[in-house]
Design an enzyme around this catalytic site. Structure first.
Site, PDB file in Angstrom:
ATOM      1  N   CYS A 177      18.108  -2.300   5.133  1.00  0.00           N
ATOM      2  CA  CYS A 177      19.441  -2.174   5.720  1.00  0.00           C
ATOM      3  C   CYS A 177      20.435  -2.177   4.570  1.00  0.00           C
ATOM      4  CB  CYS A 177      19.726  -3.295   6.720  1.00  0.00           C
ATOM      5  SG  CYS A 177      20.011  -4.908   5.964  1.00  0.00           S
ATOM      6  N   GLN A 178      21.729  -2.253   4.854  1.00  0.00           N
ATOM      7  CA  GLN A 178      22.706  -2.123   3.781  1.00  0.00           C
ATOM      8  C   GLN A 178      22.887  -3.403   2.970  1.00  0.00           C
ATOM      9  OE1 GLN A 178      23.782   0.950   3.320  1.00  0.00           O
ATOM     10  NE2 GLN A 178      24.820   0.397   1.422  1.00  0.00           N
TER      11      GLN A 178
END
Length: 237
Positions: free
Chosen positions: A146-147
């Protein structure tokens, strides 16, 4: 059990049911029958542990160890930039519910987080685990990304509980991935895919204003006579 490394353990029992479980975390999950001291035949369960790695180690897991990349970010961040050939199953999906409470929350969100940071108003994806199962069997090796590293950690925990045995996550997420580490697809670099909304516009405005101020300073410094004439032409309230 030679060759198995144990990291943490916990013991619980229910005497009325005659059951006793010993849970040990390893990097190779499996279940073995066994006996615990003072008990009859019991079942020994060994559970996998999620591995947290750097971006460079993550690339090694993909290129050398055969890990598949599972991106759990929202649609917007995924479209801005993602690792080529990865699979996308968002942990959170856009919340389009129209009950009064949700409408109020969505409006508040859009006026702040949505406006300034470009974050969508979301809710947990109820089909997350099932969607992953349709693409990957439990024995698959998965690099969950994910980020920022928070959603991937939550997703990894869900998948671990669902029986997945080989899971890795990038520490602090894709924002730590430097250009060229992975082959990516999208309009920006992986590390910048989380940047959106007025924050990015303000950054560009600040750059432009800074450039104008520097140019003005240089003009006044090197062409003082012309600068004075311009000031004289300016209207005086």
């Amino acid at each position: 059990m030679a060759g198995t490394g144990f990291y943490t353990s916990c013991l619980s029992s229910t005497s009325n049911l005659g059951t006793c479980w010993l849970v040990l975390k390893t990097h190779n999950a499996r279940a073995l029958p066994g006996k615990l001291p003072g008990t009859g035949m019991r079942r020994l369960a060994i559970r996998a542990e999620v591995e947290f790695v750097t971006a460079d180690k993550a690339r090694e897991l993909v290129e050398v160890n055969g890990y598949s990349v599972l991106d759990v970010r929202d649609k917007n961040q995924f479209e801005r930039a993602h690792i080529k050939s990865c699979s996308h199953v968002p942990l959170f999906i856009e919340n389009k519910d129209n009950d009064p409470g949700t409408i109020i929350k969505r409006q508040l969100h859009n006026n702040f987080s949505g406006l300034f940071y470009g974050l969508p108003f979301t809710k947990p994806n109820p089909d997350f685990v099932q969607s992953v199962k349709t693409q990957f069997p439990p024995e698959s090796k998965l690099l969950v990304v994910c980020q920022e590293g928070l959603r991937s950690t939550a997703a990894a925990e869900k998948l671990e509980k669902a029986g997945y045995e080989n899971i890795a996550c990038i520490i602090s997420g894709l924002q730590t991935v430097k250009p060229g580490t992975f082959e990516s697809v999208g309009s920006t670099e992986l590390e910048n895919a989380g940047k959106a909304g007025l924050v990015t516009i303000q950054g560009k405005i600040s750059t432009v204003l800074g450039t104008i101020l520097v140019c003005a300073y240089l003009f006044v410094t090197f062409f003082p006579d012309q600068a004075e004439k311009l000031f004289q032409l300016a209207p005086t309230g």
